[in-house]
Scaffold this active site. Structure first.
Site, PDB file in Angstrom:
ATOM      1  N   TYR A  13      70.462   4.626  -8.712  1.00  0.00           N
ATOM      2  CA  TYR A  13      69.398   5.435  -7.902  1.00  0.00           C
ATOM      3  C   TYR A  13      68.369   4.556  -7.631  1.00  0.00           C
ATOM      4  O   TYR A  13      67.633   3.940  -8.562  1.00  0.00           O
ATOM      5  CB  TYR A  13      68.993   6.659  -8.902  1.00  0.00           C
ATOM      6  N   SER A  61      76.456   5.039 -14.867  1.00  0.00           N
ATOM      7  CA  SER A  61      75.453   5.532 -14.245  1.00  0.00           C
ATOM      8  C   SER A  61      73.979   5.044 -14.614  1.00  0.00           C
ATOM      9  O   SER A  61      73.592   4.505 -15.949  1.00  0.00           O
ATOM     10  CB  SER A  61      75.275   7.158 -14.541  1.00  0.00           C
ATOM     11  N   ARG A  81      75.655  19.924  -8.083  1.00  0.00           N
ATOM     12  CA  ARG A  81      74.628  19.985  -8.898  1.00  0.00           C
ATOM     13  C   ARG A  81      73.513  19.827  -8.231  1.00  0.00           C
ATOM     14  O   ARG A  81      72.318  19.613  -8.670  1.00  0.00           O
ATOM     15  CB  ARG A  81      74.836  18.437  -9.947  1.00  0.00           C
ATOM     16  N   LYS A  88      77.626   6.922  -2.062  1.00  0.00           N
ATOM     17  CA  LYS A  88      78.005   8.171  -2.911  1.00  0.00           C
ATOM     18  C   LYS A  88      77.291   9.446  -2.272  1.00  0.00           C
ATOM     19  O   LYS A  88      75.975   9.396  -2.529  1.00  0.00           O
ATOM     20  CB  LYS A  88      77.963   8.051  -4.309  1.00  0.00           C
ATOM     21  N   GLY A 133      84.506  13.448 -12.943  1.00  0.00           N
ATOM     22  CA  GLY A 133      83.543  13.610 -13.674  1.00  0.00           C
ATOM     23  C   GLY A 133      83.934  14.624 -15.107  1.00  0.00           C
ATOM     24  O   GLY A 133      83.800  14.277 -15.935  1.00  0.00           O
ATOM     25  N   THR A 187      74.061   6.252  -4.787  1.00  0.00           N
ATOM     26  CA  THR A 187      74.012   7.615  -4.693  1.00  0.00           C
ATOM     27  C   THR A 187      72.778   8.121  -3.751  1.00  0.00           C
ATOM     28  O   THR A 187      71.674   7.706  -4.019  1.00  0.00           O
ATOM     29  CB  THR A 187      73.854   8.511  -6.183  1.00  0.00           C
ATOM     30  N   ASP A 206      85.264  13.178  -4.725  1.00  0.00           N
ATOM     31  CA  ASP A 206      85.186  13.768  -5.742  1.00  0.00           C
ATOM     32  C   ASP A 206      84.735  14.878  -5.730  1.00  0.00           C
ATOM     33  O   ASP A 206      84.324  15.617  -4.702  1.00  0.00           O
ATOM     34  CB  ASP A 206      84.336  12.858  -6.968  1.00  0.00           C
ATOM     35  N   THR A 207      84.463  15.909  -6.740  1.00  0.00           N
ATOM     36  CA  THR A 207      84.060  17.101  -6.956  1.00  0.00           C
ATOM     37  C   THR A 207      85.168  18.181  -7.103  1.00  0.00           C
ATOM     38  O   THR A 207      85.835  18.285  -6.058  1.00  0.00           O
ATOM     39  CB  THR A 207      82.980  17.422  -5.972  1.00  0.00           C
ATOM     40  N   TYR A 248      75.185  21.313 -19.797  1.00  0.00           N
ATOM     41  CA  TYR A 248      74.662  20.275 -19.064  1.00  0.00           C
ATOM     42  C   TYR A 248      75.522  19.832 -18.096  1.00  0.00           C
ATOM     43  O   TYR A 248      75.580  19.376 -17.141  1.00  0.00           O
ATOM     44  CB  TYR A 248      74.110  19.049 -19.805  1.00  0.00           C
ATOM     45  N   GLN A 288      76.216   2.500 -10.952  1.00  0.00           N
ATOM     46  CA  GLN A 288      76.025   3.546  -9.809  1.00  0.00           C
ATOM     47  C   GLN A 288      74.322   3.380  -9.732  1.00  0.00           C
ATOM     48  O   GLN A 288      73.674   3.490 -11.235  1.00  0.00           O
ATOM     49  CB  GLN A 288      76.180   4.971 -10.222  1.00  0.00           C
ATOM     50  N   ARG A 326      69.292  22.759 -11.519  1.00  0.00           N
ATOM     51  CA  ARG A 326      70.204  23.312 -12.540  1.00  0.00           C
ATOM     52  C   ARG A 326      69.924  24.412 -13.482  1.00  0.00           C
ATOM     53  O   ARG A 326      69.021  23.889 -14.448  1.00  0.00           O
ATOM     54  CB  ARG A 326      70.645  22.000 -13.208  1.00  0.00           C
ATOM     55  N   HIS A 360      78.148  15.909  -5.261  1.00  0.00           N
ATOM     56  CA  HIS A 360      77.485  15.821  -6.658  1.00  0.00           C
ATOM     57  C   HIS A 360      78.058  16.696  -7.742  1.00  0.00           C
ATOM     58  O   HIS A 360      77.435  17.178  -8.529  1.00  0.00           O
ATOM     59  CB  HIS A 360      76.193  15.567  -6.675  1.00  0.00           C
ATOM     60  N   ILE A 382      87.713  18.217  -9.262  1.00  0.00           N
ATOM     61  CA  ILE A 382      89.163  17.718  -9.683  1.00  0.00           C
ATOM     62  C   ILE A 382      89.461  17.927 -11.068  1.00  0.00           C
ATOM     63  O   ILE A 382      88.657  17.471 -11.949  1.00  0.00           O
ATOM     64  CB  ILE A 382      89.237  16.440  -9.306  1.00  0.00           C
TER      65      ILE A 382
HETATM   66  C1  LIG Z   1      77.268  15.978 -16.308  1.00  0.00           C
HETATM   67  C2  LIG Z   1      77.307  15.150 -15.119  1.00  0.00           C
HETATM   68  C3  LIG Z   1      76.324  14.059 -14.913  1.00  0.00           C
HETATM   69  C4  LIG Z   1      76.216  13.553 -13.918  1.00  0.00           C
HETATM   70  N1  LIG Z   1      75.395  12.223 -13.620  1.00  0.00           N
HETATM   71  C5  LIG Z   1      75.524  11.526 -12.628  1.00  0.00           C
HETATM   72  C6  LIG Z   1      74.676  10.533 -12.072  1.00  0.00           C
HETATM   73  O1  LIG Z   1      73.879  10.073 -13.173  1.00  0.00           O
HETATM   74  N2  LIG Z   1      74.733   9.921 -11.231  1.00  0.00           N
HETATM   75  C7  LIG Z   1      75.609  10.076  -9.977  1.00  0.00           C
HETATM   76  O2  LIG Z   1      75.597   9.556  -8.963  1.00  0.00           O
HETATM   77  N3  LIG Z   1      76.295  11.321 -10.321  1.00  0.00           N
HETATM   78  C8  LIG Z   1      76.204  11.914 -11.299  1.00  0.00           C
HETATM   79  N4  LIG Z   1      77.054  12.911 -11.611  1.00  0.00           N
HETATM   80  C9  LIG Z   1      78.077  13.544 -10.560  1.00  0.00           C
HETATM   81  C10 LIG Z   1      79.402  12.711 -10.740  1.00  0.00           C
HETATM   82  O3  LIG Z   1      79.496  11.444 -10.330  1.00  0.00           O
HETATM   83  C11 LIG Z   1      80.419  13.263  -9.729  1.00  0.00           C
HETATM   84  O4  LIG Z   1      80.127  13.134  -8.374  1.00  0.00           O
HETATM   85  C12 LIG Z   1      80.983  14.519 -10.044  1.00  0.00           C
HETATM   86  O5  LIG Z   1      80.994  14.972 -11.684  1.00  0.00           O
HETATM   87  C13 LIG Z   1      82.008  14.980  -9.705  1.00  0.00           C
HETATM   88  O6  LIG Z   1      82.606  16.442  -9.687  1.00  0.00           O
HETATM   89  P1  LIG Z   1      83.463  17.059 -11.003  1.00  0.00           P
HETATM   90  O7  LIG Z   1      82.596  16.993 -12.319  1.00  0.00           O
HETATM   91  O8  LIG Z   1      83.851  18.410 -10.688  1.00  0.00           O
HETATM   92  O9  LIG Z   1      84.815  15.834 -11.227  1.00  0.00           O
HETATM   93  C14 LIG Z   1      77.189  13.839 -12.632  1.00  0.00           C
HETATM   94  C15 LIG Z   1      77.911  14.827 -12.953  1.00  0.00           C
HETATM   95  C16 LIG Z   1      78.004  15.502 -14.098  1.00  0.00           C
HETATM   96  C17 LIG Z   1      78.895  16.626 -14.433  1.00  0.00           C
END
Ligand SMILES: Cc1cc2nc3c(=O)[nH]c(=O)nc-3n(C[C@H](O)[C@H](O)[C@H](O)COP(=O)(O)O)c2cc1C
Length: 416
Positions: free
Chosen positions: A168, A144, A311, A284, A362, A194, A339-340, A62, A166, A203, A308, A342
Site C-alpha cells: 500500500y 501484505s 471488502r 491489484k 484469501g 494494491t 481473485d475474490t 475480521y 504487497q 467493514r 479485494h 474462490i
Molecule cells: C482478512 C483479509 C485481509 C486482507 N488484507 C489485504 C491486504 O492487506 N492487502 C491487500 O491487497 N488485500 C487484502 N485482502 C484482499 C485479498 O488479497 C484478496 O483480494 C481477497 O481475499 C480475495 O477474496 P477471497 O477472500 O474471497 O479469496 C484481504 C482479504 C481478507 C479476507
C-alpha cells in the site's frame, strides 16, 4: 393385513459375531481436537465452520466479513456458482497436470496465496505457516503491508518459497520506499501494488465488534474470549502482534486504515513504484478493461482482477464477469490474475477457462489457518487440489492450458 399371493417373505437368521465385527469398523479419528476438526473438513466451507468454533467472534468476523451489506462478496461467489461446465468424455485423464506458468516460472498449482493482513491474529503461527505451506507446495505467497510478521522473518521461515510483497503506498512515502528496498534485499520476487484502496471500505462487522489490533480485552471480548481460551493463551504467550511495516499500532482497524490509505492515490504512485522496483510488478484491484489497459501502459507486468474480497466497494461487479474483457484488453502484454470468491477448485477452473494466468485465494487459506495453523493451511490446499484434479478429469481435460471458455459457460448476467 393380508399377505397376498406372490408377496416375498424374507427368512431371517441371527448374524454371526464375525459378521458383526466386520461391519463395526469404527472410524479411526485423530486424538487431537485440531487434527480431528481438520480430518472432518472436506470442503472449504467445512474448514470455515471449524475456524468459527476455534476463534473469538471478532477475529473470525475480521476474515469472514466484507464491506457494508457484503453484496460484492456474495455476488462474486454467486458468479462462480452460476458457471455451467461442459465436459468432454473418452479423453484418458489418468494423468492431469495442475501446473501453470507464473511470471516465467512454473507454479505447481493454479492458485496462490493472496496478501492478507493481521494473519497472526487468526492463529499464532501466522504468516510463517502460510509461507511454509507455499514453499512445500511450490506456489507463490504474497506478504501484505498489513502482515504481522516482518519481511525478514517470513524470508527466514521459508527461504525457498516464491515470495511476493504487497504494497500500500501510504501517506508516508519514505516508509513505503523502505518496504520496497527491504523486500528487494530479502529476495522477494514480485511487487503487488494494491490500488482499490483510496480509502478503507466500511467493514461493519469490525465496527460493530469494536475490533482493535491487537484485540483488546473489553467486557464483551473477555466473555467471548473465555469460550476460546486456547486462542487467547496462544496470543498472550507468543511474540506480541506487530506489523510487517509498523512497529506498533494502538487504535481501531478503521483508524489504522485511514492512516495508511491515501485518497490522492493515482497513476503517479504507480509510476513512482515502477521507477523504484525493477522486478515484476502486478497491479491489484482492477475491474475495468480501460483501467487494465492504462496500468499495462504504465509498465505493469500483471493485472489482478479483484475487488479485494468485497471488502472495499460494495455492489461492485463480480470479477469473474470482467475477466474475459480484461484478458481481451491486455491482449497478452501482461499476465492476468483473478481473485475474490474462490472457495472451490471448480471456481479456479472457471477462471482459468476464461483466460486467467492464475488465481489467488484469501479466505480459503485463512479459514484453514484459523482451524489448525500450518496444518489447516495445508488442509485447505489439499481440499482445493483434490477438487481441481477431480473437476479437470470429469471435464475430460489433462492440463489447464487445454481449457477453453466453452468448458465453463458464464451465467447470462455476466455476459453483457
Ligand atoms: C482478512 C483479509 C485481509 C486482507 N488484507 C489485504 C491486504 O492487506 N492487502 C491487500 O491487497 N488485500 C487484502 N485482502 C484482499 C485479498 O488479497 C484478496 O483480494 C481477497 O481475499 C480475495 O477474496 P477471497 O477472500 O474471497 O479469496 C484481504 C482479504 C481478507 C479476507
Amino acid at each position: 393385513m393380508r399377505t397376498g399371493e406372490g408377496s416375498c417373505v424374507a427368512t431371517r437368521r441371527l448374524p454371526r459375531p464375525a459378521e458383526l465385527r466386520d461391519l463395526l469398523k469404527p472410524r479411526r479419528l485423530p486424538l487431537s481436537p485440531v487434527e480431528r476438526g481438520l480430518a472432518q473438513a472436506h470442503t472449504i466451507w467445512d474448514l470455515r465452520a471449524v475456524a468459527r468454533r476455534r476463534t473469538p467472534r471478532a477475529v473470525f468476523d475480521y476474515t469472514d466479513g466484507a464491506a457494508e451489506e457484503e453484496l460484492s462478496l456474495r455476488r462474486a461467489r454467486e458468479a462462480f456458482a452460476g458457471v455451467q461446465f461442459l465436459p468432454n468424455v473418452l479423453r484418458d485423464v489418468a494423468n492431469v497436470d495442475l501446473g501453470v506458468e507464473v511470471l516465467g516460472r512454473r507454479s505447481e498449482l493454479p492458485f496462490l496465496f493472496a496478501p492478507t493482513g493481521f494473519t497472526r491474529m487468526m492463529h499464532h503461527e501466522g504468516e510463517r505457516a502460510v509461507a511454509r505451506v507455499a514453499e512445500r507446495t511450490g506456489i507463490p505467497y504474497a506478504l501484505s503491508t498489513m502482515g504481522t510478521t516482518s519481511i525478514e522473518d517470513v524470508a527466514a521461515a521459508a527461504p525457498q518459497a516464491r515470495k511476493w510483497f504487497q504494497l500500500y503506498v501510504w501517506k508516508d512515502r519514505a516508509a513505503s520506499k523502505d518496504l520496497v528496498v527491504r523486500a528487494k534485499e530479502q529476495g522477494y520476487e514480485a511487487m503487488i501494488l494494491t490500488v482499490d484502496t483510496p480509502v478503507g471500505g466500511a467493514r461493519l462487522r469490525d465496527v460493530r465488534n469494536g475490533l482493535t489490533i491487537p484485540p483488546s480485552l473489553t467486557l464483551r471480548t473477555f466473555v467471548n474470549g473465555a469460550m476460546h481460551p486456547a486462542w487467547w493463551f496462544n496470543l498472550l504467550t507468543t511474540e506480541p502482534l506487530t506489523f510487517a511495516s509498523l512497529t506498533r499500532w494502538e487504535g481501531t482497524v478503521a483508524e489504522l486504515l485511514d492512516e495508511i490509505f491515501d485518497p490522492t492515490l493515482s497513476l503517479e504512485h504507480l509510476d513512482w513504484l515502477r521507477e523504484l522496483w525493477d522486478g515484476p510488478l502486478i497491479v491489484k484491484g482492477i475491474l475495468s478493461a480501460d483501467d487494465a489497459r492504462m496500468v499495462v501502459g504504465h509498465g505493469a507486468d500483471g493485472v489482478l482482477v479483484s475487488h479485494h474480497g468485497g471488502r472495499q466497494l460494495d455492489r461492485a461487479v463480480p470479477p469473474l464477469g470482467m475477466l474475459p474483457k480484461v484478458v481481451d484488453a491486455v491482449g497478452g502484454r501482461a499476465e492476468v490474475y483473478l481473485d475474490t470468491g474462490i472457495l472451490n477448485g471448480g471456481d479456479v477452473i472457471a477462471a482459468m477457462a476464461h483466460g486467467a494466468t492464475a488465481t489467488l485465494v484469501g479466505r480459503a487459506y485463512r479459514y484453514g489457518l484459523m482451524a489448525g495453523g500450518e496444518r489447516g493451511v495445508q488442509r485447505a490446499v489439499d481440499i482445493l487440489t483434490a477438487q481441481l484434479t477431480r473437476t479437470l478429469r470429469l471435464l475430460g481435460v489433462r492440463s489447464l492450458g487445454e481449457l477453453t471458455p466453452e468448458h465453463a459457460k458464464l451465467p447470462a448476467s455476466l455476459r453483457d
